[in-house]
Design a protein around this motif. Structure first.
Motif, PDB file in Angstrom:
ATOM      1  N   ARG A  70      12.965   2.738 -11.876  1.00 38.60           N
ATOM      2  CA  ARG A  70      12.560   3.866 -12.714  1.00 38.60           C
ATOM      3  C   ARG A  70      11.304   4.482 -12.116  1.00 38.60           C
ATOM      4  N   SER A  71      10.942   5.658 -12.566  1.00 35.79           N
ATOM      5  CA  SER A  71       9.689   6.275 -12.142  1.00 35.79           C
ATOM      6  C   SER A  71       8.515   5.575 -12.808  1.00 35.79           C
ATOM      7  N   ILE A  72       7.449   5.354 -12.071  1.00 38.06           N
ATOM      8  CA  ILE A  72       6.262   4.761 -12.681  1.00 38.06           C
ATOM      9  C   ILE A  72       5.286   5.834 -13.146  1.00 38.06           C
ATOM     10  N   GLY A  73       5.668   7.109 -12.999  1.00 42.75           N
ATOM     11  CA  GLY A  73       4.847   8.173 -13.576  1.00 42.75           C
ATOM     12  C   GLY A  73       4.078   8.947 -12.531  1.00 42.75           C
ATOM     13  N   MET A  74       4.205  10.262 -12.537  1.00 46.80           N
ATOM     14  CA  MET A  74       3.551  11.083 -11.533  1.00 46.80           C
ATOM     15  C   MET A  74       2.023  10.990 -11.548  1.00 46.80           C
ATOM     16  N   PRO A  75       1.363  10.972 -12.725  1.00 50.79           N
ATOM     17  CA  PRO A  75      -0.096  10.870 -12.686  1.00 50.79           C
ATOM     18  C   PRO A  75      -0.571   9.606 -11.978  1.00 50.79           C
ATOM     19  N   LEU A  76       0.107   8.489 -12.266  1.00 50.31           N
ATOM     20  CA  LEU A  76      -0.279   7.235 -11.629  1.00 50.31           C
ATOM     21  C   LEU A  76       0.057   7.264 -10.148  1.00 50.31           C
ATOM     22  N   MET A  77       1.247   7.756  -9.804  1.00 48.72           N
ATOM     23  CA  MET A  77       1.635   7.817  -8.403  1.00 48.72           C
ATOM     24  C   MET A  77       0.660   8.650  -7.594  1.00 48.72           C
ATOM     25  N   GLY A  78       0.069   9.667  -8.222  1.00 45.80           N
ATOM     26  CA  GLY A  78      -0.865  10.512  -7.509  1.00 45.80           C
ATOM     27  C   GLY A  78      -2.110   9.784  -7.052  1.00 45.80           C
ATOM     28  N   GLU A  79      -2.390   8.606  -7.621  1.00 47.28           N
ATOM     29  CA  GLU A  79      -3.569   7.834  -7.253  1.00 47.28           C
ATOM     30  C   GLU A  79      -3.270   6.816  -6.147  1.00 47.28           C
ATOM     31  N   LEU A  80      -2.007   6.690  -5.732  1.00 48.92           N
ATOM     32  CA  LEU A  80      -1.623   5.605  -4.848  1.00 48.92           C
ATOM     33  C   LEU A  80      -1.389   6.086  -3.424  1.00 48.92           C
ATOM     34  N   THR A  81      -1.652   5.196  -2.466  1.00 54.49           N
ATOM     35  CA  THR A  81      -1.309   5.437  -1.073  1.00 54.49           C
ATOM     36  C   THR A  81      -0.082   4.596  -0.764  1.00 54.49           C
ATOM     37  N   VAL A  82       1.093   5.196  -0.892  1.00 50.17           N
ATOM     38  CA  VAL A  82       2.336   4.458  -0.735  1.00 50.17           C
ATOM     39  C   VAL A  82       2.690   4.338   0.739  1.00 50.17           C
ATOM     40  N   GLY A  83       3.139   3.171   1.152  1.00 48.85           N
ATOM     41  CA  GLY A  83       3.547   2.949   2.525  1.00 48.85           C
ATOM     42  C   GLY A  83       3.077   1.603   3.032  1.00 48.85           C
ATOM     43  N   GLU A  84       3.381   1.337   4.293  1.00 55.64           N
ATOM     44  CA  GLU A  84       2.975   0.081   4.919  1.00 55.64           C
ATOM     45  C   GLU A  84       1.674   0.263   5.694  1.00 55.64           C
ATOM     46  N   PRO A  85       0.855  -0.790   5.756  1.00 57.29           N
ATOM     47  CA  PRO A  85      -0.282  -0.753   6.684  1.00 57.29           C
ATOM     48  C   PRO A  85       0.226  -0.816   8.122  1.00 57.29           C
ATOM     49  N   ASP A  86      -0.656  -0.645   9.066  1.00 55.89           N
ATOM     50  CA  ASP A  86      -0.253  -0.605  10.478  1.00 55.89           C
ATOM     51  C   ASP A  86       0.360  -1.913  10.957  1.00 55.89           C
ATOM     52  N   ASP A  87      -0.092  -3.036  10.407  1.00 52.23           N
ATOM     53  CA  ASP A  87       0.359  -4.347  10.881  1.00 52.23           C
ATOM     54  C   ASP A  87       0.917  -5.133   9.700  1.00 52.23           C
ATOM     55  N   VAL A  88       2.224  -5.363   9.708  1.00 52.42           N
ATOM     56  CA  VAL A  88       2.884  -6.141   8.658  1.00 52.42           C
ATOM     57  C   VAL A  88       3.527  -7.370   9.285  1.00 52.42           C
ATOM     58  N   LYS A  89       3.245  -8.520   8.724  1.00 55.49           N
ATOM     59  CA  LYS A  89       3.840  -9.773   9.177  1.00 55.49           C
ATOM     60  C   LYS A  89       4.671 -10.353   8.037  1.00 55.49           C
ATOM     61  N   GLU A  90       5.747 -11.066   8.378  1.00 57.09           N
ATOM     62  CA  GLU A  90       6.687 -11.532   7.370  1.00 57.09           C
ATOM     63  C   GLU A  90       6.533 -13.022   7.091  1.00 57.09           C
ATOM     64  N   LEU A  91       6.591 -13.351   5.816  1.00 58.32           N
ATOM     65  CA  LEU A  91       6.471 -14.731   5.349  1.00 58.32           C
ATOM     66  C   LEU A  91       7.846 -15.388   5.267  1.00 58.32           C
ATOM     67  N   SER A  92       7.869 -16.703   5.392  1.00 59.02           N
ATOM     68  CA  SER A  92       9.121 -17.450   5.259  1.00 59.02           C
ATOM     69  C   SER A  92       8.868 -18.732   4.481  1.00 59.02           C
ATOM     70  N   ASP A  93       9.920 -19.216   3.859  1.00 59.81           N
ATOM     71  CA  ASP A  93       9.816 -20.428   3.060  1.00 59.81           C
ATOM     72  C   ASP A  93       9.369 -21.603   3.918  1.00 59.81           C
ATOM     73  N   GLY A  94       8.401 -22.354   3.429  1.00 60.89           N
ATOM     74  CA  GLY A  94       7.922 -23.526   4.135  1.00 60.89           C
ATOM     75  C   GLY A  94       6.902 -23.251   5.218  1.00 60.89           C
TER      76      GLY A  94
END
Length: 235
Positions: free
Chosen positions: A96-120
């Motif tokens: 669902r939409s979380i609301g345009m006013p709130l979305m306007g305050e957010l920087t949506v996207g990934e940072p430059d460096d993303v690493k992935e976690l795994s179980d264990g």
């Protein structure tokens, strides 16, 4: 051990900074909505240098400040691959939409460096030893982080939205599943010592012993009685 935590933003999501001691390197757990200034204040107060952001899951209330925090300090973000898409598409993650006013305050996207976690997996960051457990139920890519007992310091368990004081995370959003949640509670939480300190994504600190004795979900899982009709919390 230094753990500085504060509730951030519209959802009161707990953000934690964890370091061996003041004046040392740290990791930042779940910098959510409007958490960036709180992070900067805590870094300054305790003279900390961040080396990574680690995420218990991808809901916007836990990741909304990842881009500015990682960008300001040139550090990577760690997240389970099942939840990675949520950083770029938070509304899809909620169904669902979380609301345009709130979305306007957010920087949506990934940072430059993303690493992935795994179980264990074991993360050795900032002089800390963190064990990762995949714990689906709230989301498909939910994880927990645990630090072992050391000297006079009990084990610390960052449960995200798996386990709260007196409750658990909701399972009615996309990727949520009650059967998975109950399995994660049994597999990840029940084996922990009663003295383990639980620092969750929302609400106050508790212990595994307290939750084993009073949490209706953990009690029913321990008894092997399946699902429970009781209130749940979180986004």
């Amino acid at each position: 051990m230094l753990i500085a935590g504060f509730p951030a933003g519209a959802w009161g999501t707990n953000c934690y900074l964890v370091a061996p001691a003041a004046g040392e390197e740290c990791v930042i757990i779940d910098p959510g909505h409007q958490a960036a200034q709180g992070v900067e204040d805590a870094l300054k107060k305790h003279r900390l240098k961040p080396v990574a952001v680690i995420l218990t899951h991808g809901h916007i209330d836990h990741v909304a400040s990842v881009v500015p925090v990682c960008g300001a300090h040139d550090v990577p973000a760690w997240i389970h691959p099942e939840d990675r898409y949520m950083m770029s598409d938070p509304e899809k993650a909620l169904g669902r939409s979380i609301g345009m006013p709130l979305m306007g305050e957010l920087t949506v996207g990934e940072p430059d460096d993303v690493k992935e976690l795994s179980d264990g997996a074991r993360l050795e960051l900032a002089g800390l030893d963190l064990s990762v457990a995949h714990a689906p139920g709230h989301t498909k890519g939910s994880v927990t982080f645990r630090m072992p007992e050391a000297a006079d310091v009990p084990s610390v368990f960052f449960s995200g939205d798996l386990l709260f004081a007196g409750s658990i995370g909701r399972t009615d959003l996309p990727g949520g599943d009650m059967a998975d949640m109950l399995d994660s509670l049994a597999r990840v939480c029940l084996p922990l010592d009663d003295s383990t300190v639980v620092l969750s994504g929302h609400g106050p600190q508790t212990t595994i012993g307290q939750e084993r004795a009073t949490n209706p979900y953990l009690r029913q899982v321990a008894a092997g009685q399946g699902s429970v009709d009781a209130p749940r919390r979180g986004m």
